[in-house]
Design a protein around this motif. Structure first.
Motif, PDB file in Angstrom:
ATOM      1  N   VAL A   1       0.891  -0.990  -0.110  1.00  0.00           N
ATOM      2  CA  VAL A   1      -0.149  -0.071   0.036  1.00  0.00           C
ATOM      3  C   VAL A   1       0.922   1.437   0.023  1.00  0.00           C
ATOM      4  CG1 VAL A   1      -1.770   1.257   1.221  1.00  0.00           C
ATOM      5  CG2 VAL A   1      -1.905  -1.316   1.181  1.00  0.00           C
ATOM      6  N   MET A   2       0.656   2.179  -1.006  1.00  0.00           N
ATOM      7  CA  MET A   2       1.546   3.416  -1.018  1.00  0.00           C
ATOM      8  C   MET A   2       0.721   4.576  -0.901  1.00  0.00           C
ATOM      9  SD  MET A   2       4.513   3.411  -3.812  1.00  0.00           S
ATOM     10  CE  MET A   2       4.008   4.481  -5.041  1.00  0.00           C
ATOM     11  N   ARG A   3       1.010   5.611  -0.373  1.00  0.00           N
ATOM     12  CA  ARG A   3       0.163   6.827  -0.311  1.00  0.00           C
ATOM     13  C   ARG A   3       1.069   8.067  -0.469  1.00  0.00           C
ATOM     14  NH1 ARG A   3       1.047   5.064   4.885  1.00  0.00           N
ATOM     15  NH2 ARG A   3      -0.721   3.467   4.710  1.00  0.00           N
ATOM     16  N   ARG A   4       0.502   9.208  -0.904  1.00  0.00           N
ATOM     17  CA  ARG A   4       0.940  10.577  -0.721  1.00  0.00           C
ATOM     18  C   ARG A   4       0.632  11.275   0.271  1.00  0.00           C
ATOM     19  NH1 ARG A   4       0.458  13.252  -6.603  1.00  0.00           N
ATOM     20  NH2 ARG A   4      -1.802  12.966  -5.843  1.00  0.00           N
ATOM     21  N   ALA A   5       1.081  12.340   0.718  1.00  0.00           N
ATOM     22  CA  ALA A   5       0.473  13.064   1.901  1.00  0.00           C
ATOM     23  C   ALA A   5      -0.901  13.383   1.433  1.00  0.00           C
ATOM     24  CB  ALA A   5       1.382  14.133   1.985  1.00  0.00           C
ATOM     25  N   GLY A   6      -1.874  13.381   2.099  1.00  0.00           N
ATOM     26  CA  GLY A   6      -3.160  13.960   1.901  1.00  0.00           C
ATOM     27  C   GLY A   6      -4.016  13.048   0.882  1.00  0.00           C
ATOM     28  N   SER A   7      -3.547  12.003   0.351  1.00  0.00           N
ATOM     29  CA  SER A   7      -4.088  11.065  -0.533  1.00  0.00           C
ATOM     30  C   SER A   7      -4.565   9.745   0.137  1.00  0.00           C
ATOM     31  CB  SER A   7      -3.259  10.987  -1.839  1.00  0.00           C
ATOM     32  OG  SER A   7      -3.025  11.841  -2.644  1.00  0.00           O
ATOM     33  N   ALA A   8      -5.367   9.240  -0.473  1.00  0.00           N
ATOM     34  CA  ALA A   8      -5.921   7.954  -0.308  1.00  0.00           C
ATOM     35  C   ALA A   8      -4.987   6.776  -0.703  1.00  0.00           C
ATOM     36  CB  ALA A   8      -7.288   7.506  -1.102  1.00  0.00           C
ATOM     37  N   ASP A   9      -5.099   5.626   0.179  1.00  0.00           N
ATOM     38  CA  ASP A   9      -4.026   4.669  -0.099  1.00  0.00           C
ATOM     39  C   ASP A   9      -4.297   4.103  -1.318  1.00  0.00           C
ATOM     40  OD1 ASP A   9      -3.322   4.898   2.662  1.00  0.00           O
ATOM     41  OD2 ASP A   9      -4.290   3.054   3.390  1.00  0.00           O
ATOM     42  N   VAL A  10      -3.281   3.517  -2.027  1.00  0.00           N
ATOM     43  CA  VAL A  10      -3.205   2.924  -3.407  1.00  0.00           C
ATOM     44  C   VAL A  10      -2.522   1.685  -3.218  1.00  0.00           C
ATOM     45  CG1 VAL A  10      -2.598   3.213  -5.692  1.00  0.00           C
ATOM     46  CG2 VAL A  10      -3.168   5.142  -4.468  1.00  0.00           C
ATOM     47  N   THR A  11      -3.192   0.630  -3.561  1.00  0.00           N
ATOM     48  CA  THR A  11      -2.563  -0.766  -3.637  1.00  0.00           C
ATOM     49  C   THR A  11      -1.790  -0.953  -4.861  1.00  0.00           C
ATOM     50  OG1 THR A  11      -4.399  -1.919  -2.415  1.00  0.00           O
ATOM     51  CG2 THR A  11      -2.818  -3.325  -3.624  1.00  0.00           C
ATOM     52  N   VAL A  12      -0.266  -1.177  -4.680  1.00  0.00           N
ATOM     53  CA  VAL A  12       0.638  -1.352  -5.836  1.00  0.00           C
ATOM     54  C   VAL A  12       1.318  -2.846  -5.864  1.00  0.00           C
ATOM     55  CG1 VAL A  12       1.279   1.136  -5.628  1.00  0.00           C
ATOM     56  CG2 VAL A  12       2.522  -0.395  -4.397  1.00  0.00           C
ATOM     57  N   LYS A  13       1.827  -3.009  -6.984  1.00  0.00           N
ATOM     58  CA  LYS A  13       2.462  -4.427  -7.197  1.00  0.00           C
ATOM     59  C   LYS A  13       3.921  -4.063  -7.125  1.00  0.00           C
ATOM     60  CE  LYS A  13      -1.384  -6.218  -9.909  1.00  0.00           C
ATOM     61  NZ  LYS A  13      -1.529  -6.501 -11.489  1.00  0.00           N
ATOM     62  N   VAL A  14       4.552  -4.576  -6.273  1.00  0.00           N
ATOM     63  CA  VAL A  14       5.935  -4.216  -6.114  1.00  0.00           C
ATOM     64  C   VAL A  14       6.787  -5.322  -7.000  1.00  0.00           C
ATOM     65  CG1 VAL A  14       8.044  -4.249  -4.467  1.00  0.00           C
ATOM     66  CG2 VAL A  14       5.998  -3.535  -3.491  1.00  0.00           C
ATOM     67  N   ARG A  15       7.359  -4.969  -7.903  1.00  0.00           N
ATOM     68  CA  ARG A  15       8.273  -5.862  -8.688  1.00  0.00           C
ATOM     69  C   ARG A  15       9.707  -6.160  -8.615  1.00  0.00           C
ATOM     70  NH1 ARG A  15       4.771  -8.761 -11.382  1.00  0.00           N
ATOM     71  NH2 ARG A  15       2.890  -7.762 -12.335  1.00  0.00           N
ATOM     72  N   ASN A  16      10.233  -5.229  -7.903  1.00  0.00           N
ATOM     73  CA  ASN A  16      11.671  -5.346  -7.390  1.00  0.00           C
ATOM     74  C   ASN A  16      11.889  -4.619  -6.257  1.00  0.00           C
ATOM     75  OD1 ASN A  16      12.849  -2.931  -8.388  1.00  0.00           O
ATOM     76  ND2 ASN A  16      12.937  -3.960 -10.382  1.00  0.00           N
ATOM     77  N   LEU A  17      12.821  -5.008  -5.268  1.00  0.00           N
ATOM     78  CA  LEU A  17      13.079  -4.235  -3.993  1.00  0.00           C
ATOM     79  C   LEU A  17      14.506  -4.407  -3.764  1.00  0.00           C
ATOM     80  CD1 LEU A  17      11.606  -3.181  -1.474  1.00  0.00           C
ATOM     81  CD2 LEU A  17      11.221  -5.466  -0.616  1.00  0.00           C
ATOM     82  N   SER A  18      15.116  -3.304  -3.270  1.00  0.00           N
ATOM     83  CA  SER A  18      16.404  -3.395  -2.816  1.00  0.00           C
ATOM     84  C   SER A  18      16.312  -2.760  -1.489  1.00  0.00           C
ATOM     85  CB  SER A  18      17.204  -2.747  -3.695  1.00  0.00           C
ATOM     86  OG  SER A  18      17.093  -1.471  -3.743  1.00  0.00           O
ATOM     87  N   SER A  19      17.443  -2.577  -0.705  1.00  0.00           N
ATOM     88  CA  SER A  19      17.680  -1.757   0.362  1.00  0.00           C
ATOM     89  C   SER A  19      17.398  -0.323   0.177  1.00  0.00           C
ATOM     90  CB  SER A  19      19.002  -1.890   1.155  1.00  0.00           C
ATOM     91  OG  SER A  19      19.980  -1.417   0.188  1.00  0.00           O
ATOM     92  N   GLY A  20      17.647   0.237  -1.083  1.00  0.00           N
ATOM     93  CA  GLY A  20      17.542   1.763  -1.197  1.00  0.00           C
ATOM     94  C   GLY A  20      16.293   2.053  -2.098  1.00  0.00           C
ATOM     95  N   GLY A  21      15.614   0.999  -2.357  1.00  0.00           N
ATOM     96  CA  GLY A  21      14.200   1.477  -3.233  1.00  0.00           C
ATOM     97  C   GLY A  21      13.432   0.316  -3.942  1.00  0.00           C
ATOM     98  N   MET A  22      12.562   0.584  -4.552  1.00  0.00           N
ATOM     99  CA  MET A  22      11.749  -0.610  -5.275  1.00  0.00           C
ATOM    100  C   MET A  22      11.046   0.112  -6.385  1.00  0.00           C
ATOM    101  SD  MET A  22       8.206  -0.512  -3.117  1.00  0.00           S
ATOM    102  CE  MET A  22       7.075   0.892  -3.505  1.00  0.00           C
ATOM    103  N   MET A  23      10.518  -0.873  -7.180  1.00  0.00           N
ATOM    104  CA  MET A  23      10.000  -0.493  -8.374  1.00  0.00           C
ATOM    105  C   MET A  23       8.484  -0.956  -8.267  1.00  0.00           C
ATOM    106  SD  MET A  23       8.676  -1.678 -11.738  1.00  0.00           S
ATOM    107  CE  MET A  23       9.595  -2.890 -12.408  1.00  0.00           C
TER     108      MET A  23
END
Length: 128
Positions: free
Chosen positions: A33-55
Protein backbone atom coordinates in the motif's frame (compact mmCIF):
# COMPACT_ATOMS: atom_id res chain seq x y z
CA UNK A 1 24.07 15.14 -14.18
CA UNK A 2 20.42 14.24 -13.59
CA UNK A 3 18.69 11.87 -15.99
CA UNK A 4 15.17 12.88 -16.95
CA UNK A 5 13.58 10.81 -19.65
CA UNK A 6 10.51 8.66 -20.01
CA UNK A 7 10.98 5.80 -22.47
CA UNK A 8 7.99 4.77 -24.57
CA UNK A 9 8.55 1.04 -24.03
CA UNK A 10 8.50 -0.25 -20.42
CA UNK A 11 10.87 -3.12 -21.29
CA UNK A 12 13.30 -0.49 -22.60
CA UNK A 13 12.68 1.49 -19.40
CA UNK A 14 13.68 -1.49 -17.26
CA UNK A 15 16.99 -1.81 -19.14
CA UNK A 16 17.77 1.91 -18.94
CA UNK A 17 16.85 2.24 -15.25
CA UNK A 18 18.83 -0.92 -14.43
CA UNK A 19 21.99 0.86 -15.54
CA UNK A 20 21.20 3.82 -13.25
CA UNK A 21 20.73 1.72 -10.07
CA UNK A 22 23.36 1.88 -7.38
CA UNK A 23 22.64 -1.63 -6.06
CA UNK A 24 21.09 -4.91 -7.22
CA UNK A 25 17.37 -5.53 -6.71
CA UNK A 26 15.49 -8.75 -6.08
CA UNK A 27 12.71 -9.49 -8.54
CA UNK A 28 9.46 -10.39 -6.79
CA UNK A 29 5.72 -9.99 -6.80
CA UNK A 30 4.44 -8.42 -3.60
CA UNK A 31 1.35 -6.35 -2.92
CA UNK A 32 1.88 -3.18 -0.90
CA UNK A 33 0.00 0.00 0.00
CA UNK A 34 1.43 3.35 -1.08
CA UNK A 35 0.17 6.84 -0.27
CA UNK A 36 1.04 10.46 -0.87
CA UNK A 37 0.46 13.02 1.88
CA UNK A 38 -3.23 13.91 1.94
CA UNK A 39 -4.17 11.20 -0.59
CA UNK A 40 -5.98 7.90 -0.32
CA UNK A 41 -4.15 4.58 -0.04
CA UNK A 42 -3.28 2.91 -3.36
CA UNK A 43 -2.57 -0.81 -3.68
CA UNK A 44 0.55 -1.37 -5.80
CA UNK A 45 2.43 -4.40 -7.10
CA UNK A 46 6.07 -4.37 -6.03
CA UNK A 47 8.10 -5.89 -8.88
CA UNK A 48 11.58 -5.49 -7.39
CA UNK A 49 13.00 -4.37 -4.09
CA UNK A 50 16.40 -3.40 -2.72
CA UNK A 51 17.64 -1.80 0.47
CA UNK A 52 17.48 1.63 -1.17
CA UNK A 53 14.27 1.48 -3.23
CA UNK A 54 11.68 -0.40 -5.22
CA UNK A 55 9.84 -0.50 -8.52
CA UNK A 56 6.07 -0.71 -8.33
CA UNK A 57 3.18 -0.95 -10.79
CA UNK A 58 0.26 1.27 -9.90
CA UNK A 59 -3.17 2.14 -11.30
CA UNK A 60 -2.57 5.64 -9.89
CA UNK A 61 -0.25 8.08 -11.67
CA UNK A 62 2.47 9.28 -9.36
CA UNK A 63 4.74 12.17 -10.37
CA UNK A 64 8.48 12.41 -10.12
CA UNK A 65 9.40 13.99 -6.79
CA UNK A 66 6.18 12.95 -4.96
CA UNK A 67 6.85 12.16 -1.32
CA UNK A 68 5.29 8.77 -0.51
CA UNK A 69 4.96 6.22 2.26
CA UNK A 70 4.80 2.51 1.49
CA UNK A 71 3.50 -0.24 3.76
CA UNK A 72 5.68 -3.27 3.02
CA UNK A 73 4.84 -6.70 4.44
CA UNK A 74 7.36 -7.78 7.07
CA UNK A 75 8.98 -4.32 7.11
CA UNK A 76 6.33 -1.72 7.95
CA UNK A 77 6.03 1.87 6.77
CA UNK A 78 8.90 3.14 4.62
CA UNK A 79 9.17 6.81 3.59
CA UNK A 80 10.61 7.80 0.23
CA UNK A 81 10.09 9.76 -2.97
CA UNK A 82 9.24 8.92 -6.56
CA UNK A 83 12.50 8.90 -8.55
CA UNK A 84 10.98 8.06 -11.98
CA UNK A 85 7.76 7.02 -13.69
CA UNK A 86 7.14 5.13 -16.94
CA UNK A 87 4.13 3.25 -18.31
CA UNK A 88 2.22 2.67 -15.06
CA UNK A 89 5.41 1.95 -13.13
CA UNK A 90 7.21 4.08 -10.58
CA UNK A 91 10.63 3.91 -8.97
CA UNK A 92 10.74 4.80 -5.29
CA UNK A 93 13.93 5.86 -3.53
CA UNK A 94 13.69 5.14 0.21
CA UNK A 95 14.76 7.76 2.76
CA UNK A 96 16.46 5.11 4.92
CA UNK A 97 17.80 1.68 3.90
CA UNK A 98 15.69 -1.42 4.62
CA UNK A 99 16.41 -5.15 4.72
CA UNK A 100 14.55 -6.48 1.66
CA UNK A 101 14.84 -10.08 2.91
CA UNK A 102 12.23 -9.28 5.57
CA UNK A 103 9.59 -8.82 2.86
CA UNK A 104 10.14 -12.41 1.70
CA UNK A 105 9.64 -14.00 5.14
CA UNK A 106 6.31 -15.74 5.74
CA UNK A 107 3.78 -13.74 7.73
CA UNK A 108 2.41 -15.40 10.86
CA UNK A 109 3.64 -18.29 12.97
CA UNK A 110 2.83 -21.17 10.60
CA UNK A 111 4.44 -20.89 7.16
CA UNK A 112 2.87 -24.23 6.08
CA UNK A 113 -0.89 -24.90 6.22
CA UNK A 114 -1.96 -27.50 8.77
CA UNK A 115 -3.80 -30.40 7.15
CA UNK A 116 -6.65 -32.05 9.03
CA UNK A 117 -7.40 -35.74 8.62
CA UNK A 118 -11.07 -36.49 7.95
CA UNK A 119 -12.89 -38.39 10.65
CA UNK A 120 -14.66 -41.69 9.81
CA UNK A 121 -17.73 -40.40 11.63
CA UNK A 122 -17.79 -37.13 9.76
CA UNK A 123 -21.07 -36.68 7.89
CA UNK A 124 -20.67 -35.78 4.23
CA UNK A 125 -23.79 -35.17 2.13
CA UNK A 126 -24.20 -37.12 -1.11
CA UNK A 127 -21.41 -39.56 -0.27
CA UNK A 128 -22.46 -43.09 0.83
Amino acid sequence: MEHSFVPEDTADADARFESMRAEPRDSMFLMAVMRRAGSADVTVKVRNLSSGGMMAESPFNFSRGDVVETELRGIGTVAGKIAWTAGGRAGVQFDVPIDPRLARKPVGGNPQPQLVKASRTMWRPAIR
